[in-house]
Design a protein around this motif. Structure first.
Motif, PDB file in Angstrom:
ATOM      1  N   PRO A   1       0.804  -1.225   0.000  1.00  0.00           N
ATOM      2  CA  PRO A   1       0.000   0.000   0.000  1.00  0.00           C
ATOM      3  C   PRO A   1       0.834   1.272   0.000  1.00  0.00           C
ATOM      4  CG  PRO A   1      -0.987  -1.598   1.457  1.00  0.00           C
ATOM      5  CD  PRO A   1       0.327  -2.180   1.020  1.00  0.00           C
ATOM      6  N   GLU A   2       1.995   1.251   0.629  1.00  0.00           N
ATOM      7  CA  GLU A   2       2.849   2.424   0.661  1.00  0.00           C
ATOM      8  C   GLU A   2       3.501   2.743  -0.680  1.00  0.00           C
ATOM      9  OE1 GLU A   2       4.947  -0.610   3.473  1.00  0.00           O
ATOM     10  OE2 GLU A   2       2.905  -0.225   2.758  1.00  0.00           O
ATOM     11  N   ASP A   3       3.347   1.862  -1.663  1.00  0.00           N
ATOM     12  CA  ASP A   3       3.797   2.155  -3.017  1.00  0.00           C
ATOM     13  C   ASP A   3       2.792   3.006  -3.787  1.00  0.00           C
ATOM     14  OD1 ASP A   3       6.217   0.620  -2.834  1.00  0.00           O
ATOM     15  OD2 ASP A   3       5.029  -1.201  -3.163  1.00  0.00           O
ATOM     16  N   THR A   4       1.625   3.212  -3.221  1.00  0.00           N
ATOM     17  CA  THR A   4       0.597   4.001  -3.886  1.00  0.00           C
ATOM     18  C   THR A   4       1.100   5.418  -4.146  1.00  0.00           C
ATOM     19  OG1 THR A   4      -1.227   2.729  -2.950  1.00  0.00           O
ATOM     20  CG2 THR A   4      -1.715   4.976  -3.657  1.00  0.00           C
ATOM     21  N   ALA A   5       1.049   5.829  -5.398  1.00  0.00           N
ATOM     22  CA  ALA A   5       1.563   7.139  -5.790  1.00  0.00           C
ATOM     23  C   ALA A   5       1.319   7.330  -7.278  1.00  0.00           C
ATOM     24  CB  ALA A   5       3.066   7.248  -5.504  1.00  0.00           C
ATOM     25  N   VAL A   6       1.528   8.552  -7.728  1.00  0.00           N
ATOM     26  CA  VAL A   6       1.662   8.811  -9.153  1.00  0.00           C
ATOM     27  C   VAL A   6       3.126   8.577  -9.509  1.00  0.00           C
ATOM     28  CG1 VAL A   6       1.459  10.491 -11.009  1.00  0.00           C
ATOM     29  CG2 VAL A   6      -0.236  10.456  -9.168  1.00  0.00           C
ATOM     30  N   TYR A   7       3.363   7.761 -10.506  1.00  0.00           N
ATOM     31  CA  TYR A   7       4.716   7.421 -10.935  1.00  0.00           C
ATOM     32  C   TYR A   7       5.068   8.196 -12.186  1.00  0.00           C
ATOM     33  CZ  TYR A   7       5.183   3.727  -7.507  1.00  0.00           C
ATOM     34  OH  TYR A   7       5.295   3.027  -6.323  1.00  0.00           O
ATOM     35  N   TYR A   8       6.235   8.831 -12.154  1.00  0.00           N
ATOM     36  CA  TYR A   8       6.697   9.682 -13.242  1.00  0.00           C
ATOM     37  C   TYR A   8       7.988   9.147 -13.841  1.00  0.00           C
ATOM     38  CZ  TYR A   8       3.565  13.199 -11.214  1.00  0.00           C
ATOM     39  OH  TYR A   8       2.482  13.876 -10.721  1.00  0.00           O
ATOM     40  N   CYS A   9       8.072   9.220 -15.131  1.00  0.00           N
ATOM     41  CA  CYS A   9       9.280   8.925 -15.880  1.00  0.00           C
ATOM     42  C   CYS A   9      10.022  10.233 -16.143  1.00  0.00           C
ATOM     43  CB  CYS A   9       8.880   8.258 -17.196  1.00  0.00           C
ATOM     44  SG  CYS A   9      10.180   7.994 -18.390  1.00  0.00           S
ATOM     45  N   ALA A  10      11.354  10.193 -16.112  1.00  0.00           N
ATOM     46  CA  ALA A  10      12.151  11.386 -16.345  1.00  0.00           C
ATOM     47  C   ALA A  10      13.418  11.051 -17.110  1.00  0.00           C
ATOM     48  CB  ALA A  10      12.504  12.047 -15.005  1.00  0.00           C
ATOM     49  N   ALA A  11      13.964  12.057 -17.813  1.00  0.00           N
ATOM     50  CA  ALA A  11      15.150  11.897 -18.643  1.00  0.00           C
ATOM     51  C   ALA A  11      16.164  12.990 -18.336  1.00  0.00           C
ATOM     52  CB  ALA A  11      14.770  11.935 -20.121  1.00  0.00           C
ATOM     53  N   ASP A  12      17.440  12.599 -18.206  1.00  0.00           N
ATOM     54  CA  ASP A  12      18.533  13.510 -17.879  1.00  0.00           C
ATOM     55  C   ASP A  12      19.683  13.297 -18.850  1.00  0.00           C
ATOM     56  OD1 ASP A  12      20.500  15.100 -16.737  1.00  0.00           O
ATOM     57  OD2 ASP A  12      20.746  13.852 -14.950  1.00  0.00           O
ATOM     58  N   ARG A  13      20.100  14.358 -19.534  1.00  0.00           N
ATOM     59  CA  ARG A  13      21.166  14.249 -20.537  1.00  0.00           C
ATOM     60  C   ARG A  13      22.566  14.488 -19.979  1.00  0.00           C
ATOM     61  NH1 ARG A  13      21.645  17.303 -26.461  1.00  0.00           N
ATOM     62  NH2 ARG A  13      23.479  16.105 -27.119  1.00  0.00           N
ATOM     63  N   ASN A  14      22.701  14.891 -18.738  1.00  0.00           N
ATOM     64  CA  ASN A  14      23.998  15.249 -18.159  1.00  0.00           C
ATOM     65  C   ASN A  14      25.059  14.199 -18.482  1.00  0.00           C
ATOM     66  OD1 ASN A  14      26.193  16.050 -16.612  1.00  0.00           O
ATOM     67  ND2 ASN A  14      24.973  16.487 -14.787  1.00  0.00           N
ATOM     68  N   PRO A  15      26.097  14.568 -19.272  1.00  0.00           N
ATOM     69  CA  PRO A  15      27.127  13.589 -19.656  1.00  0.00           C
ATOM     70  C   PRO A  15      28.128  13.288 -18.559  1.00  0.00           C
ATOM     71  CG  PRO A  15      27.688  15.721 -20.543  1.00  0.00           C
ATOM     72  CD  PRO A  15      26.343  15.882 -19.884  1.00  0.00           C
ATOM     73  N   ASN A  16      28.104  14.044 -17.463  1.00  0.00           N
ATOM     74  CA  ASN A  16      29.098  13.905 -16.407  1.00  0.00           C
ATOM     75  C   ASN A  16      28.674  12.988 -15.276  1.00  0.00           C
ATOM     76  OD1 ASN A  16      30.978  15.758 -17.603  1.00  0.00           O
ATOM     77  ND2 ASN A  16      29.589  17.395 -16.982  1.00  0.00           N
ATOM     78  N   VAL A  17      27.497  12.445 -15.362  1.00  0.00           N
ATOM     79  CA  VAL A  17      27.040  11.472 -14.378  1.00  0.00           C
ATOM     80  C   VAL A  17      26.532  10.233 -15.095  1.00  0.00           C
ATOM     81  CG1 VAL A  17      26.493  13.187 -12.614  1.00  0.00           C
ATOM     82  CG2 VAL A  17      24.736  12.489 -14.235  1.00  0.00           C
ATOM     83  N   TYR A  18      26.601   9.112 -14.394  1.00  0.00           N
ATOM     84  CA  TYR A  18      26.185   7.849 -14.973  1.00  0.00           C
ATOM     85  C   TYR A  18      24.771   7.459 -14.560  1.00  0.00           C
ATOM     86  CZ  TYR A  18      27.467   3.570 -17.417  1.00  0.00           C
ATOM     87  OH  TYR A  18      27.565   2.546 -18.327  1.00  0.00           O
TER      88      TYR A  18
END
Length: 126
Positions: A88-105
């Motif tokens: 039940p604690e997983d209940t939420a709106v789930y969002y997808c996101a994209a990050d182009r930063n080349p300096n982090v993996y």
């Protein structure tokens, strides 16, 4: 224009599973770290999972480790979140996101993501 479109949310009983998908368009998908975040009512948006550009490294928030699996298919411009043993604690709106930063993996920081989807509701009943 960049679009991230989540799908696969729904209502499920505790212990059940859902597979979320996020289809990306308008970007070179393989150039982006991808992430999943969630936001429950009255709470801040929370990091859930992230996956590296080639898909060879992943990270999760502790509360979902062993239950959730993030994956990506760069040929399909899609990132997935397989959610098992839902609580039940997983209940939420789930969002997808994209990050182009080349300096982090991998990217766990909400504010550093460049693009966001509209979200998909996941409701887990007790």
């Amino acid at each position: 224009q960049v679009q991230l479109v989540e799908s696969g949310g729904g209502l499920v009983q505790a212990g059940g599973s859902l597979r979320l998908s996020c289809a990306a368009s308008g970007l070179i998908f393989s150039n982006y770290i991808m992430g999943w975040f969630r936001q429950a009512p009255g709470k801040e948006r929370e990091f859930v999972a992230t996956i590296s550009r080639p898909g060879d490294n992943v990270e999760y928030v502790d509360s979902v480790k062993g239950r959730f699996t993030i994956s990506r298919d760069n040929a399909k411009n899609t990132v997935y979140l397989q959610m098992n043993s839902l609580k039940p604690e997983d209940t939420a709106v789930y969002y997808c996101a994209a990050d182009r930063n080349p300096n982090v993996y991998l990217q766990k920081i909400r504010g550093y993501y460049d693009y966001w989807g509209q979200g998909t509701q996941v409701t887990v009943s007790a």
